[in-house]
Design an enzyme around this catalytic site. Sequence first.
Site, PDB file in Angstrom:
ATOM      1  N   ARG A 161       0.830  -1.223   0.000  1.00 51.46           N
ATOM      2  CA  ARG A 161       0.000   0.000   0.000  1.00 51.46           C
ATOM      3  C   ARG A 161       0.866   1.276   0.000  1.00 51.46           C
ATOM      4  NH1 ARG A 161      -3.108  -3.668  -0.836  1.00 51.46           N
ATOM      5  NH2 ARG A 161      -5.234  -3.834  -0.041  1.00 51.46           N
ATOM      6  N   SER A 235     -10.798  -0.770   2.827  1.00 54.88           N
ATOM      7  CA  SER A 235     -10.070  -0.912   4.104  1.00 54.88           C
ATOM      8  C   SER A 235      -9.668   0.465   4.602  1.00 54.88           C
ATOM      9  CB  SER A 235      -8.794  -1.726   3.918  1.00 54.88           C
ATOM     10  OG  SER A 235      -9.079  -3.008   3.448  1.00 54.88           O
ATOM     11  N   GLU A 331      -5.091   3.663   6.140  1.00 54.86           N
ATOM     12  CA  GLU A 331      -4.727   3.412   4.744  1.00 54.86           C
ATOM     13  C   GLU A 331      -5.320   4.483   3.836  1.00 54.86           C
ATOM     14  OE1 GLU A 331      -6.494   2.212   1.661  1.00 54.86           O
ATOM     15  OE2 GLU A 331      -5.993   0.064   1.661  1.00 54.86           O
TER      16      GLU A 331
HETATM   17  P1  FAD Z   1      -8.767   8.637  -5.306  1.00 49.50           P
HETATM   18  O1  FAD Z   1      -9.494   8.264  -4.069  1.00 49.50           O
HETATM   19  O2  FAD Z   1      -9.390   9.608  -6.206  1.00 49.50           O
HETATM   20  O3  FAD Z   1      -7.319   9.163  -4.908  1.00 49.50           O
HETATM   21  C1  FAD Z   1      -6.529   8.454  -3.982  1.00 49.50           C
HETATM   22  C2  FAD Z   1      -5.197   9.215  -3.781  1.00 49.50           C
HETATM   23  O4  FAD Z   1      -4.456   9.183  -4.997  1.00 49.50           O
HETATM   24  C3  FAD Z   1      -5.392  10.683  -3.468  1.00 49.50           C
HETATM   25  O5  FAD Z   1      -4.339  11.078  -2.613  1.00 49.50           O
HETATM   26  C4  FAD Z   1      -5.272  11.365  -4.808  1.00 49.50           C
HETATM   27  O6  FAD Z   1      -4.833  12.716  -4.691  1.00 49.50           O
HETATM   28  C5  FAD Z   1      -4.255  10.501  -5.500  1.00 49.50           C
HETATM   29  N1  FAD Z   1      -4.450  10.401  -6.963  1.00 49.50           N
HETATM   30  C6  FAD Z   1      -5.532   9.902  -7.585  1.00 49.50           C
HETATM   31  N2  FAD Z   1      -5.343   9.904  -8.906  1.00 49.50           N
HETATM   32  C7  FAD Z   1      -4.108  10.407  -9.129  1.00 49.50           C
HETATM   33  C8  FAD Z   1      -3.337  10.686 -10.284  1.00 49.50           C
HETATM   34  N3  FAD Z   1      -3.784  10.420 -11.506  1.00 49.50           N
HETATM   35  N4  FAD Z   1      -2.104  11.243 -10.131  1.00 49.50           N
HETATM   36  C9  FAD Z   1      -1.629  11.520  -8.896  1.00 49.50           C
HETATM   37  N5  FAD Z   1      -2.322  11.284  -7.766  1.00 49.50           N
HETATM   38  C10 FAD Z   1      -3.536  10.740  -7.874  1.00 49.50           C
HETATM   39  N6  FAD Z   1      -7.622  -0.756  -2.678  1.00 49.50           N
HETATM   40  C11 FAD Z   1      -6.785  -1.816  -2.795  1.00 49.50           C
HETATM   41  O7  FAD Z   1      -5.569  -1.636  -2.948  1.00 49.50           O
HETATM   42  N7  FAD Z   1      -7.260  -3.093  -2.767  1.00 49.50           N
HETATM   43  C12 FAD Z   1      -8.570  -3.371  -2.608  1.00 49.50           C
HETATM   44  O8  FAD Z   1      -8.964  -4.525  -2.587  1.00 49.50           O
HETATM   45  C13 FAD Z   1      -9.486  -2.277  -2.480  1.00 49.50           C
HETATM   46  N8  FAD Z   1     -10.805  -2.490  -2.303  1.00 49.50           N
HETATM   47  C14 FAD Z   1     -11.655  -1.439  -2.156  1.00 49.50           C
HETATM   48  C15 FAD Z   1     -13.023  -1.703  -1.984  1.00 49.50           C
HETATM   49  C16 FAD Z   1     -13.916  -0.661  -1.839  1.00 49.50           C
HETATM   50  C17 FAD Z   1     -15.392  -0.968  -1.661  1.00 49.50           C
HETATM   51  C18 FAD Z   1     -13.456   0.673  -1.892  1.00 49.50           C
HETATM   52  C19 FAD Z   1     -14.434   1.810  -1.779  1.00 49.50           C
HETATM   53  C20 FAD Z   1     -12.112   0.944  -2.049  1.00 49.50           C
HETATM   54  C21 FAD Z   1     -11.181  -0.114  -2.172  1.00 49.50           C
HETATM   55  N9  FAD Z   1      -9.802   0.103  -2.347  1.00 49.50           N
HETATM   56  C22 FAD Z   1      -8.944  -0.956  -2.513  1.00 49.50           C
HETATM   57  C23 FAD Z   1      -9.254   1.470  -2.302  1.00 49.50           C
HETATM   58  C24 FAD Z   1      -9.324   2.214  -3.660  1.00 49.50           C
HETATM   59  O9  FAD Z   1     -10.278   1.654  -4.507  1.00 49.50           O
HETATM   60  C25 FAD Z   1      -7.987   2.221  -4.371  1.00 49.50           C
HETATM   61  O10 FAD Z   1      -7.013   2.827  -3.556  1.00 49.50           O
HETATM   62  C26 FAD Z   1      -8.041   2.968  -5.702  1.00 49.50           C
HETATM   63  O11 FAD Z   1      -6.836   2.803  -6.399  1.00 49.50           O
HETATM   64  C27 FAD Z   1      -8.329   4.452  -5.522  1.00 49.50           C
HETATM   65  O12 FAD Z   1      -8.599   5.004  -6.808  1.00 49.50           O
HETATM   66  P2  FAD Z   1      -9.307   6.395  -6.983  1.00 49.50           P
HETATM   67  O13 FAD Z   1      -9.210   6.773  -8.402  1.00 49.50           O
HETATM   68  O14 FAD Z   1     -10.673   6.346  -6.409  1.00 49.50           O
HETATM   69  O15 FAD Z   1      -8.368   7.324  -6.102  1.00 49.50           O
HETATM   70  N1  EPU Z   2     -11.078 -10.874   9.460  1.00 45.28           N
HETATM   71  C1  EPU Z   2     -11.755 -10.977  10.653  1.00 45.28           C
HETATM   72  N2  EPU Z   2     -12.757 -10.085  10.902  1.00 45.28           N
HETATM   73  C2  EPU Z   2     -13.109  -9.125  10.021  1.00 45.28           C
HETATM   74  C3  EPU Z   2     -12.390  -8.998   8.797  1.00 45.28           C
HETATM   75  C4  EPU Z   2     -11.376  -9.910   8.548  1.00 45.28           C
HETATM   76  O1  EPU Z   2     -11.476 -11.833  11.481  1.00 45.28           O
HETATM   77  O2  EPU Z   2     -14.040  -8.375  10.302  1.00 45.28           O
HETATM   78  C5  EPU Z   2     -10.061 -11.891   9.146  1.00 45.28           C
HETATM   79  C6  EPU Z   2     -10.567 -12.843   8.043  1.00 45.28           C
HETATM   80  O3  EPU Z   2     -11.317 -13.890   8.594  1.00 45.28           O
HETATM   81  C7  EPU Z   2      -9.284 -13.327   7.414  1.00 45.28           C
HETATM   82  C8  EPU Z   2      -8.355 -12.119   7.560  1.00 45.28           C
HETATM   83  O4  EPU Z   2      -8.911 -11.284   8.576  1.00 45.28           O
HETATM   84  O5  EPU Z   2      -8.750 -14.391   8.148  1.00 45.28           O
HETATM   85  C9  EPU Z   2      -8.187 -11.358   6.257  1.00 45.28           C
HETATM   86  O6  EPU Z   2      -9.453 -10.894   5.789  1.00 45.28           O
HETATM   87  P1  EPU Z   2      -9.739 -10.583   4.245  1.00 45.28           P
HETATM   88  O7  EPU Z   2      -9.368 -11.758   3.407  1.00 45.28           O
HETATM   89  O8  EPU Z   2     -11.118 -10.067   4.144  1.00 45.28           O
HETATM   90  O9  EPU Z   2      -8.709  -9.469   3.876  1.00 45.28           O
HETATM   91  P2  EPU Z   2      -8.170  -8.199   4.668  1.00 45.28           P
HETATM   92  O10 EPU Z   2      -6.786  -8.491   5.134  1.00 45.28           O
HETATM   93  O11 EPU Z   2      -9.158  -7.767   5.693  1.00 45.28           O
HETATM   94  C10 EPU Z   2      -6.993  -7.158   2.604  1.00 45.28           C
HETATM   95  C11 EPU Z   2      -6.927  -5.850   1.909  1.00 45.28           C
HETATM   96  C12 EPU Z   2      -8.148  -5.655   1.029  1.00 45.28           C
HETATM   97  C13 EPU Z   2      -8.161  -6.765  -0.007  1.00 45.28           C
HETATM   98  C14 EPU Z   2      -8.209  -8.107   0.720  1.00 45.28           C
HETATM   99  C15 EPU Z   2      -8.095  -9.276  -0.228  1.00 45.28           C
HETATM  100  C16 EPU Z   2      -5.609  -4.380   3.280  1.00 45.28           C
HETATM  101  C17 EPU Z   2      -5.585  -3.187   4.162  1.00 45.28           C
HETATM  102  N3  EPU Z   2      -6.799  -4.767   2.859  1.00 45.28           N
HETATM  103  O12 EPU Z   2      -8.107  -7.126   3.493  1.00 45.28           O
HETATM  104  O13 EPU Z   2      -8.017  -4.403   0.360  1.00 45.28           O
HETATM  105  O14 EPU Z   2      -9.258  -6.636  -0.868  1.00 45.28           O
HETATM  106  O15 EPU Z   2      -7.107  -8.209   1.642  1.00 45.28           O
HETATM  107  O16 EPU Z   2      -6.799  -9.398  -0.677  1.00 45.28           O
HETATM  108  O17 EPU Z   2      -4.563  -4.921   2.953  1.00 45.28           O
HETATM  109  C18 EPU Z   2      -8.548  -2.080   0.466  1.00 45.28           C
HETATM  110  O18 EPU Z   2      -7.334  -1.867   0.439  1.00 45.28           O
HETATM  111  O19 EPU Z   2      -9.397  -1.151   0.481  1.00 45.28           O
HETATM  112  C19 EPU Z   2      -9.029  -3.464   0.482  1.00 45.28           C
HETATM  113  C20 EPU Z   2     -10.317  -3.786   0.536  1.00 45.28           C
END
Ligand code: FAD
Ligand code: EPU
Length: 335
Positions: A161, A235, A331
């Site tokens: 991240r 997250s 994060e």
């Molecule tokens: P924004 O929120 O618009 O921007 C994020 C940051 O990047 C800000 O600081 C912004 O200024 C900067 N930025 C954006 N675009 C640019 C650019 N073109 N140039 C320079 N700076 C820029 N993330 C994960 O890694 N894994 C996941 O599994 C994951 N799951 C998610 C699930 C949900 C339901 C949600 C809501 C979010 C999740 N995220 C996850 C977080 C998010 O989707 C990612 O971080 C995504 O890359 C953000 O994209 P954005 O365009 O919305 O960025």
């Molecule tokens: N867990 C719990 N309780 C909860 C949530 C999770 O006990 O309420 C336990 C689960 O049972 C599992 C472990 O935690 O054993 C991991 O959970 P999960 O697989 O859901 O993934 P996570 O570690 O909670 C991370 C990323 C997610 C990404 C998933 C899948 C981070 C900060 N988050 O979540 O990214 O989608 O793994 O790879 O690393 C995001 O960055 O926004 C995001 C959603």
Amino acid sequence: MIEKSVDLKSYNTFGISALCNEFATFSSHDEISELLVQKESKELLVLGGGSNVLFTKNFQGIVLKNEIKGVSLISETENEVIVQCGAGEQWHSFVLRMIEKNYAGIENLSLIPGSVGASPMQNIGAYGVEIKDVFHSLEAFHIPTGEIHTFDAKDCAFGYRESIFKRALKNQYIITSVSLQLAKNGKVNTSYGAIESELAKMNVSNPTIRDISNAVIAIRSSKLPDPKKLGNAGSFFKNPVIQKTQLEKVLSIYPDAPNYPAGNEHVKIAAGWLIEKSGWKGKNIGTCGVHSLQALVLVNYGGSTGQEVLHLSTQIIQDVKNIFGIELEREVNII
Ligand code: FAD
Ligand code: EPU
């Protein structure tokens, strides 16, 4: 065109109201240059889909929303392609387009909201893959000089991240395109446990990249709230990386604490688990709270301010620290 005094509520997936002094969209390098000349504000914030930001106050500056589009094939060999994508394309649409072409590498990153341009910012990751694994290069507009610079993976200093754009080069660049190196006959990655069990449920034994994408979509949809229905930014905290000795203390009380290797002396521990064990899962303070299916996700049930969500996150950090002695790090980008 620059608009004045715009509410950013519909531009962030938390659905938080916050005014910015100026707001404009751009779809080319030239448009960025023009806007930088026209703007009155000193502060600048680039926004993609707003899915990883929390606005805690009005933004006294200009918000530039990225709408640079276009996907092109840069090179092709027997086994690989390099594909360049405009930073304003939607990440998930791009993933689906690559799956359609049978280009492997990003199917595990299906359904992550937001733009392609933000994907290297925090080296997006999910289900055993991070963008750094397929990253080729990116182009970025250098705000102080207006020059276009190219970065390879090493230049980006990717980590969990993390990237150089969140650290040493914060607020210096606008990422305008991202190029990925994808495999034409790529192997699928089922290393993340939940994928194997989802594929078994789907009765799939020889998964294609589309099967992997479908499995990831099913897992994500079962526990992550859809921002269109419930405000959130995924997250809210990172999974903390701790000393192995610290993990041993936790395991002596909770032998089932989920943890993952992170080098010789460190391990990653699941923050969602720590938050759940601290009693926060499903709890609300006013109109914001901790999601009942995934404790790592803070949600806005409607009408929360960014300050309220921030305050909730501070209370969670304090409780986890008091109970486990482990410090959670946010994060989401706090603005
Ligand atoms: P924004 O929120 O618009 O921007 C994020 C940051 O990047 C800000 O600081 C912004 O200024 C900067 N930025 C954006 N675009 C640019 C650019 N073109 N140039 C320079 N700076 C820029 N993330 C994960 O890694 N894994 C996941 O599994 C994951 N799951 C998610 C699930 C949900 C339901 C949600 C809501 C979010 C999740 N995220 C996850 C977080 C998010 O989707 C990612 O971080 C995504 O890359 C953000 O994209 P954005 O365009 O919305 O960025
Ligand atoms: N867990 C719990 N309780 C909860 C949530 C999770 O006990 O309420 C336990 C689960 O049972 C599992 C472990 O935690 O054993 C991991 O959970 P999960 O697989 O859901 O993934 P996570 O570690 O909670 C991370 C990323 C997610 C990404 C998933 C899948 C981070 C900060 N988050 O979540 O990214 O989608 O793994 O790879 O690393 C995001 O960055 O926004 C995001 C959603």
